[in-house]
Design a protein around this motif. Structure first.
Motif, PDB file in Angstrom:
ATOM      1  N   GLY A  56     -28.734 -24.611  30.181  1.00  0.00           N
ATOM      2  CA  GLY A  56     -29.671 -24.315  31.253  1.00  0.00           C
ATOM      3  C   GLY A  56     -29.219 -24.772  32.624  1.00  0.00           C
ATOM      4  O   GLY A  56     -29.936 -24.564  33.617  1.00  0.00           O
ATOM      5  N   THR A  58     -27.782 -24.776  36.191  1.00  0.00           N
ATOM      6  CA  THR A  58     -27.585 -23.711  37.178  1.00  0.00           C
ATOM      7  C   THR A  58     -26.658 -24.137  38.308  1.00  0.00           C
ATOM      8  O   THR A  58     -26.123 -23.295  39.020  1.00  0.00           O
ATOM      9  CB  THR A  58     -28.935 -23.269  37.781  1.00  0.00           C
ATOM     10  OG1 THR A  58     -29.598 -24.407  38.343  1.00  0.00           O
ATOM     11  CG2 THR A  58     -29.829 -22.640  36.717  1.00  0.00           C
ATOM     12  N   SER A  59     -26.489 -25.449  38.484  1.00  0.00           N
ATOM     13  CA  SER A  59     -25.540 -25.983  39.454  1.00  0.00           C
ATOM     14  C   SER A  59     -24.474 -26.739  38.678  1.00  0.00           C
ATOM     15  O   SER A  59     -24.787 -27.660  37.911  1.00  0.00           O
ATOM     16  CB  SER A  59     -26.249 -26.919  40.442  1.00  0.00           C
ATOM     17  OG  SER A  59     -25.327 -27.441  41.376  1.00  0.00           O
ATOM     18  N   ASP A 189     -29.253  -8.854  34.473  1.00  0.00           N
ATOM     19  CA  ASP A 189     -30.422  -9.536  35.054  1.00  0.00           C
ATOM     20  C   ASP A 189     -30.605 -10.944  34.501  1.00  0.00           C
ATOM     21  O   ASP A 189     -30.914 -11.877  35.257  1.00  0.00           O
ATOM     22  CB  ASP A 189     -31.687  -8.709  34.799  1.00  0.00           C
ATOM     23  CG  ASP A 189     -31.725  -7.431  35.630  1.00  0.00           C
ATOM     24  OD1 ASP A 189     -30.962  -7.351  36.615  1.00  0.00           O
ATOM     25  OD2 ASP A 189     -32.500  -6.520  35.287  1.00  0.00           O
ATOM     26  N   HIS A 190     -30.401 -11.116  33.192  1.00  0.00           N
ATOM     27  CA  HIS A 190     -30.649 -12.437  32.599  1.00  0.00           C
ATOM     28  C   HIS A 190     -29.597 -13.468  33.011  1.00  0.00           C
ATOM     29  O   HIS A 190     -29.786 -14.671  32.835  1.00  0.00           O
ATOM     30  CB  HIS A 190     -30.716 -12.341  31.068  1.00  0.00           C
ATOM     31  CG  HIS A 190     -29.396 -12.097  30.403  1.00  0.00           C
ATOM     32  ND1 HIS A 190     -28.915 -10.826  30.151  1.00  0.00           N
ATOM     33  CD2 HIS A 190     -28.449 -12.949  29.950  1.00  0.00           C
ATOM     34  CE1 HIS A 190     -27.741 -10.914  29.552  1.00  0.00           C
ATOM     35  NE2 HIS A 190     -27.425 -12.181  29.427  1.00  0.00           N
ATOM     36  N   GLN A 191     -28.496 -12.996  33.606  1.00  0.00           N
ATOM     37  CA  GLN A 191     -27.443 -13.910  34.034  1.00  0.00           C
ATOM     38  C   GLN A 191     -27.598 -14.317  35.507  1.00  0.00           C
ATOM     39  O   GLN A 191     -26.948 -15.261  35.953  1.00  0.00           O
ATOM     40  CB  GLN A 191     -26.073 -13.257  33.829  1.00  0.00           C
ATOM     41  CG  GLN A 191     -25.773 -12.964  32.374  1.00  0.00           C
ATOM     42  CD  GLN A 191     -24.666 -11.941  32.197  1.00  0.00           C
ATOM     43  OE1 GLN A 191     -24.360 -11.190  33.120  1.00  0.00           O
ATOM     44  NE2 GLN A 191     -24.073 -11.913  31.016  1.00  0.00           N
ATOM     45  N   LEU A 192     -28.450 -13.618  36.245  1.00  0.00           N
ATOM     46  CA  LEU A 192     -28.571 -13.869  37.680  1.00  0.00           C
ATOM     47  C   LEU A 192     -29.010 -15.290  38.039  1.00  0.00           C
ATOM     48  O   LEU A 192     -28.538 -15.838  39.050  1.00  0.00           O
ATOM     49  CB  LEU A 192     -29.516 -12.844  38.308  1.00  0.00           C
ATOM     50  CG  LEU A 192     -29.010 -11.389  38.287  1.00  0.00           C
ATOM     51  CD1 LEU A 192     -30.028 -10.462  38.916  1.00  0.00           C
ATOM     52  CD2 LEU A 192     -27.659 -11.272  38.990  1.00  0.00           C
ATOM     53  N   PRO A 193     -29.894 -15.946  37.261  1.00  0.00           N
ATOM     54  CA  PRO A 193     -30.227 -17.332  37.621  1.00  0.00           C
ATOM     55  C   PRO A 193     -29.023 -18.270  37.576  1.00  0.00           C
ATOM     56  O   PRO A 193     -29.054 -19.343  38.173  1.00  0.00           O
ATOM     57  CB  PRO A 193     -31.270 -17.729  36.555  1.00  0.00           C
ATOM     58  CG  PRO A 193     -31.868 -16.426  36.124  1.00  0.00           C
ATOM     59  CD  PRO A 193     -30.741 -15.447  36.161  1.00  0.00           C
ATOM     60  N   TYR A 194     -27.977 -17.863  36.874  1.00  0.00           N
ATOM     61  CA  TYR A 194     -26.787 -18.704  36.713  1.00  0.00           C
ATOM     62  C   TYR A 194     -25.593 -18.139  37.491  1.00  0.00           C
ATOM     63  O   TYR A 194     -24.448 -18.539  37.272  1.00  0.00           O
ATOM     64  CB  TYR A 194     -26.420 -18.808  35.229  1.00  0.00           C
ATOM     65  CG  TYR A 194     -27.575 -19.200  34.351  1.00  0.00           C
ATOM     66  CD1 TYR A 194     -27.892 -20.535  34.130  1.00  0.00           C
ATOM     67  CD2 TYR A 194     -28.392 -18.227  33.765  1.00  0.00           C
ATOM     68  CE1 TYR A 194     -28.973 -20.907  33.333  1.00  0.00           C
ATOM     69  CE2 TYR A 194     -29.474 -18.584  32.973  1.00  0.00           C
ATOM     70  CZ  TYR A 194     -29.759 -19.914  32.762  1.00  0.00           C
ATOM     71  OH  TYR A 194     -30.826 -20.276  31.981  1.00  0.00           O
ATOM     72  N   LYS A 195     -25.862 -17.198  38.412  1.00  0.00           N
ATOM     73  CA  LYS A 195     -24.783 -16.444  39.045  1.00  0.00           C
ATOM     74  C   LYS A 195     -23.796 -17.318  39.804  1.00  0.00           C
ATOM     75  O   LYS A 195     -22.577 -17.095  39.736  1.00  0.00           O
ATOM     76  CB  LYS A 195     -25.367 -15.374  39.965  1.00  0.00           C
ATOM     77  CG  LYS A 195     -26.231 -15.916  41.109  1.00  0.00           C
ATOM     78  CD  LYS A 195     -26.852 -14.774  41.907  1.00  0.00           C
ATOM     79  CE  LYS A 195     -27.697 -15.315  43.069  1.00  0.00           C
ATOM     80  NZ  LYS A 195     -28.332 -14.215  43.821  1.00  0.00           N
ATOM     81  N   ASN A 196     -24.283 -18.322  40.527  1.00  0.00           N
ATOM     82  CA  ASN A 196     -23.367 -19.158  41.298  1.00  0.00           C
ATOM     83  C   ASN A 196     -22.523 -20.046  40.392  1.00  0.00           C
ATOM     84  O   ASN A 196     -21.328 -20.258  40.653  1.00  0.00           O
ATOM     85  CB  ASN A 196     -24.143 -20.009  42.300  1.00  0.00           C
ATOM     86  CG  ASN A 196     -24.867 -19.159  43.341  1.00  0.00           C
ATOM     87  OD1 ASN A 196     -26.092 -19.125  43.401  1.00  0.00           O
ATOM     88  ND2 ASN A 196     -24.118 -18.433  44.145  1.00  0.00           N
TER      89      ASN A 196
END
Length: 472
Positions: A56, A58-59, A189-196
């Motif tokens: 989970g 994201t950074s 779409d489901h990968q966008l929260p983790y894009k960076n």
């Protein structure tokens, strides 16, 4: 039949990937209980799985991936070290950034430890007959030692990091197109929260990639570019690529470039001979035009996109073919009914071949009607009638028949049994890119009625026709 074979091949490839993924998932997610024995430790496939607390994230926190694992090792005298490592190359540990040979802290400097792959070696009996014989010949004991190996983020593969971070059960992608220093991704779409985080991992794990972008909309059929966002790295969109020995430079955010078409570019250019004439209706930054000029053809290259036209001129100069390429910034239909029409009468009387390349798969088939009634006076022979290479997408169950039927309808002349169709690539499920090759029939070129429907491609703001100048 071709679609069936391509789908069968794709199915086999997919199954192989699924099988590989299943093996990787098994190796990463198996949850055996640990024990002190080497045999038990190597069966614990979570050896290479990052700590579960990274799920989970994201950074990106690289330190969170650090863990210590136990791997088998052989104690080897330094005098035969190189020979032993060479003999055991299939059994030594293979991890990014992990040294296979380390200092043996318990012994003198005359010995080293050779780290082994725990998935291949669990006991002395795991060595192949050839490996065991080599160890005996070098006087090396097959007794295994245990070594505490510290694994960090740098020692993990892209897929392992992303699989550890993304929610369980969701697709993990590490695929991208490489355009010079730019990695181009199409995230779901489901990968966008983790894009960076995904962008940073891709950049970290692929030397030479200094910018990762994600496409945010569909390709604009007018200028053939798309909006993108930078996920990681610098915002420098000017890429430099080398394809089939030719160097190109362009602003990837403002022009069209597809590295997957390298083979197709080469295939068509190989049909061009010295002295031929090539009309490139939708030239882009020059992947057909520049190499055709390099083999000695006279090239007239056109693109509606002012940025593509600018970089086309630049690439002609970059590859020292600016004297062989005349560039245009026109609508494709206007290019056919203008410069091509002006040049064609003289070319029909010559001996060299004439090629017309139309690589705009979304619309190119609809532009074929521009050839109807293009010329007025029919020549005494037809040996130099132009050969057209026209590209199109098809979602039909029989893509070959589909593109031929559409080309025939646009020309107003049946092309069945008068053309060839080449499968270029599968663009998406049930969507193929095809190339129709045919000689323009004299019945089309010299017919009395010319179709005058407006093009779906808008007219340029500043049409221009000129030899390739310096890029400003």
């Amino acid at each position: 039949m071709l679609r069936f074979l391509s789908r069968t091949f794709a199915s086999v490839q997919t199954q192989r990937k699924l099988d590989s993924a299943a093996v990787l998932q098994s190796s990463l997610l198996s949850d055996s209980a640990s024990s002190g024995s080497i045999e038990r430790t190597v069966m614990e496939h979570k050896l290479y799985r990052p700590p579960p607390e990274v799920r989970g994230m994201t950074s990106l926190d690289k330190d969170a991936f650090t863990q210590t694992i136990t791997v088998p090792a052989l104690q080897v005298p330094t005098g035969v070290l190189n020979k032993v490592v060479k003999s055991l190359k299939k059994s030594t540990i293979q991890r990014p950034g992990v040294h296979r040979v380390v200092q043996d802290k318990e012994e003198s400097s005359s010995f080293r430890l050779v780290l082994l792959d725990p998935h291949r070696v669990s006991s002395a009996g795991s060595f192949s007959e050839a490996e065991a014989e080599a160890l005996r010949s070098f006087g090396v004991s097959e007794e295994l030692k245990q070594y505490e190996l510290k694994l960090t983020y740098d020692n993990l593969k892209t897929e392992e990091v992303l699989e550890a971070v993304l929610p369980q059960g969701q697709d993990v992608t590490s695929a991208f197109s490489r355009v010079g220093h730019i990695a181009h991704m199409n995230l779901r779409d489901h990968q966008l929260p983790y894009k960076n985080l995904i962008g940073q991992v891709i950049m970290d794990k692929n030397p030479g990639v200094t910018c990762v972008v994600n496409k945010t909309n569909m390709i604009d059929s007018t200028y053939r570019n798309f909006k993108m966002e930078v996920l990681a790295g610098e915002e420098n969109m000017v890429a430099k690529v080398k394809e089939n020995g030719v160097t190109y430079e362009f602003d990837f955010s403002r022009v069209y470039w597809n590295s997957r078409l390298s083979t197709e570019h080469q295939r068509v250019v190989q049909l061009v001979k010295r002295g031929d004439t090539v009309f490139d209706v939708f030239a882009g930054v020059g992947p057909f035009a520049v190499p055709a000029a390099r083999v000695g053809a006279k090239v007239l290259a056109n693109d509606l996109n002012p940025e593509s036209h600018r970089w086309l001129q630049h690439n002609c100069k970059l590859n020292k073919v600016e004297s062989k390429v005349q560039t245009f910034n026109l609508d494709g239909r206007d290019f056919i009914r203008g410069p091509l029409k002006q040049e064609l009468p003289a070319l029909l009387k010559g001996q060299s071949a004439v090629h017309v390349v139309m690589n705009l798969p979304v619309l190119a088939l609809e532009f074929l009607d521009a050839f109807r009634g293009l010329l007025q006076l029919e020549p005494p022979c037809e040996q130099n009638l132009p050969t057209v290479h026209c590209y199109g997408f098809s979602k039909d169950d029989n893509p070959e028949a589909d593109v031929v039927e559409r080309a025939s309808r646009s020309l107003g002349f049946p092309l069945e049994d008068k053309c060839s169709v080449h499968f270029v690539r599968n663009v998406a499920p049930n969507k193929d890119m095809m190339c129709v090759r045919f000689t323009v029939p004299k019945e089309v070129l010299f017919c009395s009625e010319a179709k005058t429907e407006p093009s779906e491609e808008p007219a340029p703001k500043r049409p221009k026709c000129e030899d390739s100048p310096n890029l400003t």
